[in-house]
Motif scaffolding. Structure first.
Motif, short mmCIF file in Angstrom:
data_model
loop_
_atom_site.label_atom_id
_atom_site.label_comp_id
_atom_site.label_asym_id
_atom_site.label_seq_id
_atom_site.Cartn_x
_atom_site.Cartn_y
_atom_site.Cartn_z
N ALA A 183 -4.21 16.56 0.33
CA ALA A 183 -4.74 15.42 0.04
C ALA A 183 -3.70 14.52 -0.81
N LEU A 184 -3.56 13.33 -0.65
CA LEU A 184 -2.73 12.54 -1.30
C LEU A 184 -3.48 11.22 -1.51
N LEU A 211 8.95 10.00 -11.89
CA LEU A 211 8.94 11.35 -11.80
C LEU A 211 7.67 12.07 -10.67
N PHE A 212 6.51 11.62 -11.46
CA PHE A 212 5.43 12.12 -11.15
C PHE A 212 4.63 11.37 -10.10
N GLY A 213 3.62 12.02 -9.24
CA GLY A 213 2.74 11.62 -8.33
C GLY A 213 1.20 12.62 -8.57
N ASP A 214 0.54 12.23 -7.81
CA ASP A 214 -0.95 12.77 -7.76
C ASP A 214 -1.27 13.33 -6.45
N GLU A 218 9.39 12.04 -1.15
CA GLU A 218 8.25 11.20 -0.73
C GLU A 218 6.99 11.39 -1.43
N THR A 219 6.37 12.44 -1.93
CA THR A 219 5.09 12.47 -2.67
C THR A 219 5.18 12.58 -3.86
N ARG A 245 11.82 8.63 -4.01
CA ARG A 245 11.70 7.38 -3.53
C ARG A 245 10.34 6.68 -3.41
N THR A 246 9.39 7.44 -3.25
CA THR A 246 7.76 7.15 -3.23
C THR A 246 6.97 8.18 -4.00
N ARG A 247 5.78 7.87 -4.31
CA ARG A 247 4.55 8.84 -4.69
C ARG A 247 3.56 8.17 -4.57
N HIS A 248 2.38 9.07 -4.66
CA HIS A 248 0.98 8.73 -4.35
C HIS A 248 0.24 8.59 -5.91
N LEU A 249 -0.49 7.51 -6.14
CA LEU A 249 -0.87 7.47 -7.41
C LEU A 249 -2.57 7.51 -7.21
#
Length: 345
Positions: free
Chosen positions: A13-14, A176-179, A299-300, A45-49
């Motif tokens: 899950a993102l 750096l971080f995402g969820d 990507e994540t 490049r991208t992350r999900h928050l």
């Protein structure tokens, strides 16, 4: 440990749509030079928050993401919550001190009357959760385990802070971080003769942080100790850059030696996922000829304990009889080595 523990399925899950570097720069008042620095230095490049950058609203909790991932893993395995007799969660960022997030997820999935465990750990937490589950199953008494991992790190962001005032050790964390979250179903139930299955051969987790300063700190603030201008996370990126590639190499050797495999026996490599650029350097150093690399972090974003499940979700459908998989992670918060091995039989 002679493992008969099988990996049946994986769910992930993102939260929300991907957030690019330019959007981050806009929200935090950074310029194009910062975007170029993130592209070149971090390589994500991208992350999900889980947090809406404009309103500051936390739109997804770890329990929300873990429930989605767990439900997906159970559905993929053809099971329901009633079939689960053991639940283990690894996370560095639970929703509350109490109740434990693992129990909220279990409740939502219809799981009750079974042992549940929540392990507090950074990037090694998913591996620790796998290890705890497989050891309990091997000892007897449990047939089906739901193993979860995930983190919601964006809730630690101060959206009103002037990033230009931060030192690099704190500034890098924003990029750096995402969820995210992930889940896997493990089983030791008998399998039909001739049916292909994916066996969890081993799991490695080992603290190696004696007399070493933490490479990453994620703080929990209460009302009494939250000082203005103090951020919730700090990163010693230079220490990580120095230590992680060497530790990953040591983990690879230890896994191969334990299993009696050589590097040429490995078909898929799931390397540490700190950032896109760091992962490239680590994979080059590991030098596993012929192995296909499974990386998602560019990507994540680095969503910590969700990452191994994100990698597994991509590799599991590709496996054919005889394929061997190695997963490696390094937790820099107090220098923990972690790894696992799978084999399709």
């Amino acid at each position: 440990m002679d493992s008969s523990i099988r990996l049946l399925s994986v769910g992930t899950a993102l939260p929300g749509p991907p957030v690019g570097n330019a959007e981050l720069a806009r929200r935090f008042g950074m310029d194009q030079l910062w975007v170029q620095w993130v592209d070149a230095f971090v390589g994500t490049r991208t992350r999900h928050l889980a947090v809406d950058l404009d309103s500051g609203e936390v739109r997804y909790s770890l329990a929300d993401l873990g429930t989605t991932a767990g439900r997906g893993a159970l559905a993929e395995a053809g099971l329901t919550g009633a079939d689960v007799d053991l639940v283990v969660l690894g996370t560095a960022t639970p929703d509350n001190l109490m109740p434990a997030t693992v129990n909220v997820i279990a409740d939502r999935l219809g799981i009750d009357g079974v042992p549940t465990f929540q392990l507090q750990s950074g990037c090694a937490g998913a591996f620790q959760a796998l290890d705890v589950a497989r050891r309990l199953m091997a000892a007897g008494g449990y047939r089906t385990a739901l193993v979860l991992g995930g983190d919601v790190i964006a809730k630690h962001y101060d959206l009103d802070m002037d990033l230009r005032s931060l030192p690099p050790a704190e500034l890098v964390n924003v990029a750096l971080f995402g969820d995210g979250a992930g889940a896997a179903v493990l089983s030791c139930a008998p399998v039909d003769d001739g049916a292909e299955t994916t066996v969890l051969r081993t799991v490695l987790t080992r603290l190696t942080g004696k007399d070493r300063a933490p490479g990453q700190v994620l703080e929990w603030f209460g009302p009494a100790d939250h000082e203005p201008g103090r951020t919730g996370s700090r990163e010693d990126y230079k220490a990580i850059e120095e230590s992680v590639p060497a530790m990953a190499e040591e983990i690879l050797k230890e896994l191969l030696d334990e299993l009696g495999w050589t590097a040429t026996d490995v078909d898929y490599l799931l390397p540490p996922q700190l950032s896109g650029r760091m992962t490239d350097r680590i994979t080059t150093r590991l030098d596993v000829p012929g192995a296909q690399e499974i990386s998602v972090v560019a990507e994540t974003g680095n969503n910590a304990n969700a990452l191994p499940f994100q990698q597994l979700a991509r590799v599991l459908p590709r496996l054919v009889d005889g394929d061997r998989v190695l997963g490696i992670a390094v937790e820099s918060s107090k220098w923990i080595k972690a790894g696992f091995a799978l084999e399709r039989v």
